[in-house]
Design an enzyme around this catalytic site. Structure first.
Site, PDB file in Angstrom:
ATOM      1  N   ARG A 147       0.804  -1.197  -0.036  1.00 26.56           N
ATOM      2  CA  ARG A 147       0.156  -0.232   0.120  1.00 26.56           C
ATOM      3  C   ARG A 147       0.948   1.219  -0.095  1.00 26.56           C
ATOM      4  NH1 ARG A 147      -2.306  -3.192   3.810  1.00 26.56           N
ATOM      5  NH2 ARG A 147      -4.432  -4.090   3.331  1.00 26.56           N
ATOM      6  N   LYS A 171      -2.226  -2.368   7.910  1.00 25.07           N
ATOM      7  CA  LYS A 171      -3.304  -1.552   8.565  1.00 25.07           C
ATOM      8  C   LYS A 171      -3.482  -2.145   9.930  1.00 25.07           C
ATOM      9  CE  LYS A 171      -6.267  -0.312   4.648  1.00 25.07           C
ATOM     10  NZ  LYS A 171      -7.615  -0.340   4.160  1.00 25.07           N
ATOM     11  N   HIS A 239      -1.912   2.382  -6.049  1.00 23.83           N
ATOM     12  CA  HIS A 239      -2.714   1.405  -6.180  1.00 23.83           C
ATOM     13  C   HIS A 239      -2.772   0.542  -7.261  1.00 23.83           C
ATOM     14  CE1 HIS A 239      -5.919  -1.130  -4.258  1.00 23.83           C
ATOM     15  NE2 HIS A 239      -6.627  -0.810  -5.143  1.00 23.83           N
ATOM     16  N   ARG A 242      -0.302  -1.873  -7.189  1.00 26.40           N
ATOM     17  CA  ARG A 242      -0.486  -2.858  -6.214  1.00 26.40           C
ATOM     18  C   ARG A 242      -1.605  -3.713  -6.982  1.00 26.40           C
ATOM     19  NH1 ARG A 242      -1.410  -4.226  -0.653  1.00 26.40           N
ATOM     20  NH2 ARG A 242      -3.722  -4.230   0.038  1.00 26.40           N
ATOM     21  N   HIS A 265      -4.219  -8.405   3.216  1.00 23.06           N
ATOM     22  CA  HIS A 265      -6.033  -8.338   3.527  1.00 23.06           C
ATOM     23  C   HIS A 265      -6.438  -9.166   4.720  1.00 23.06           C
ATOM     24  CE1 HIS A 265      -6.710  -7.330  -0.889  1.00 23.06           C
ATOM     25  NE2 HIS A 265      -6.393  -6.197  -0.263  1.00 23.06           N
ATOM     26  N   TYR A 274      -9.775  -9.254  -6.931  1.00 25.08           N
ATOM     27  CA  TYR A 274      -8.754  -9.401  -7.976  1.00 25.08           C
ATOM     28  C   TYR A 274      -8.914 -10.725  -8.918  1.00 25.08           C
ATOM     29  CZ  TYR A 274      -6.625  -5.812  -5.201  1.00 25.08           C
ATOM     30  OH  TYR A 274      -6.379  -4.454  -4.590  1.00 25.08           O
TER      31      TYR A 274
END
Length: 299
Positions: A147, A171, A239, A242, A265, A274
């Site tokens: 990210r 995150k 992004h 990514r 994730h 994806y």
């Protein structure tokens, strides 16, 4: 439709135009959607005595007919406004459409950059510090699927060169270790030789010419610049690389769980966006993998 219902519909139209001051286009759409809904109500039920369960049935019918989420949302807006009008008029005590919702609109899939275009983007030339830094950044984005915030936060100690790994704080302050490809390692090493000549304020891996940690906005601007200079057909941003990393990984391996871990994730459903691979690729994989799908060689 009963005369009483027609009278209230006329009053509703006037209310939308005069009190709500909605555009003629919106009022016309609302009246059309109410008419559409009334035609699907069961016999003996009209717009004045319709219940919540009736609207739910109509919503299901419209959905089966193939109406888009956008069209369903417009229809719902119309019947909700109608219910509020009847409520204000004292005809009903509860709005039967309140709380009803349309299926969520599908989010458009982000477009990835194909492998050839990625190769062209990363083939930038130049030995000046900014070019070497930007190449290292783009190589790392594509190599490891980081990210923007993760890459910008990297320190010198984050990259393990011998192990070809990078330690990332994702995150929720969750740490993960992500592999780094050979080209990215080489690009980072070339950048570090220039970085040594810059007086830096901290241990940031990627810094400005003045030695400050590179900001998110600066990274985005530099990548957009290189996309234009390399004449790519689409705008380049972090992004996008990514997403391209994730798509190309899945096209090669189809290992959803592994890509989930690499991307950081928490939920597999996030990674699944994806997996919308083009049919040509899927057909090729099927032909190569399925024991009864392999085509006979021409004799």
């Amino acid at each position: 439709m009963t005369p009483q219902c027609r009278t209230y519909l006329q009053q509703f139209e006037t209310y939308m135009q005069s009190e709500r001051q909605l555009s003629a286009h919106t009022v016309r759409n609302y009246m059309y959607e109410l008419q559409r809904g009334s035609e699907l109500l069961p016999e003996g039920v009209d717009l004045l005595n319709v219940g919540r369960e009736h609207w739910q049935q109509v919503l299901a019918k419209l959905h089966r007919k193939g109406l888009s989420p956008r069209s369903l949302s417009l229809w719902l807006s119309a019947i909700k406004q109608w219910g509020e009008f009847l409520l204000r008029s004292g005809v009903i005590e509860l709005n039967p459409a309140k709380g009803l919702s349309a299926p969520k609109q599908a989010k458009p899939l982000p477009k990835n950059i194909d492998v050839d275009s990625i190769s062209h983007l990363l083939a930038i030339e130049g030995n000046d510090p900014l070019t070497l830094r930007d190449k290292a950044i783009m190589e790392l984005f594509y190599s490891s699927g980081l990210r923007l915030a993760e890459l910008a936060a990297l320190d010198l100690s984050s990259v393990q060169y011998d192990q070809h790994e990078v330690r990332v704080l994702g995150k929720g302050n969750k740490e993960r270790i992500v592999p780094v490809g050979r080209y990215a390692i080489e690009a980072i090493s070339a950048w570090l030789k220039c970085r040594k000549q810059i007086s830096c304020e901290d241990n940031a891996l990627f810094v400005t010419e003045k030695g400050k940690r590179l900001s998110h906005r600066s990274i985005q601007a530099r990548m957009s610049k290189w996309g234009q200079e390399q004449a790519l057909s689409m705008r380049v941003h972090p992004h996008k690389l990514r997403h391209s990393f994730a798509t190309h990984m899945l096209e090669s391996s189809a290992d959803l769980r592994a890509v989930q871990e690499l991307l950081g994730h928490e939920n597999l459903s996030t990674t699944q966006i994806y997996t919308s691979l083009d049919f040509q690729h899927l057909a090729k994989v099927y032909d190569n993998a399925h024991p009864r799908a392999k085509k006979q060689q021409d004799k």
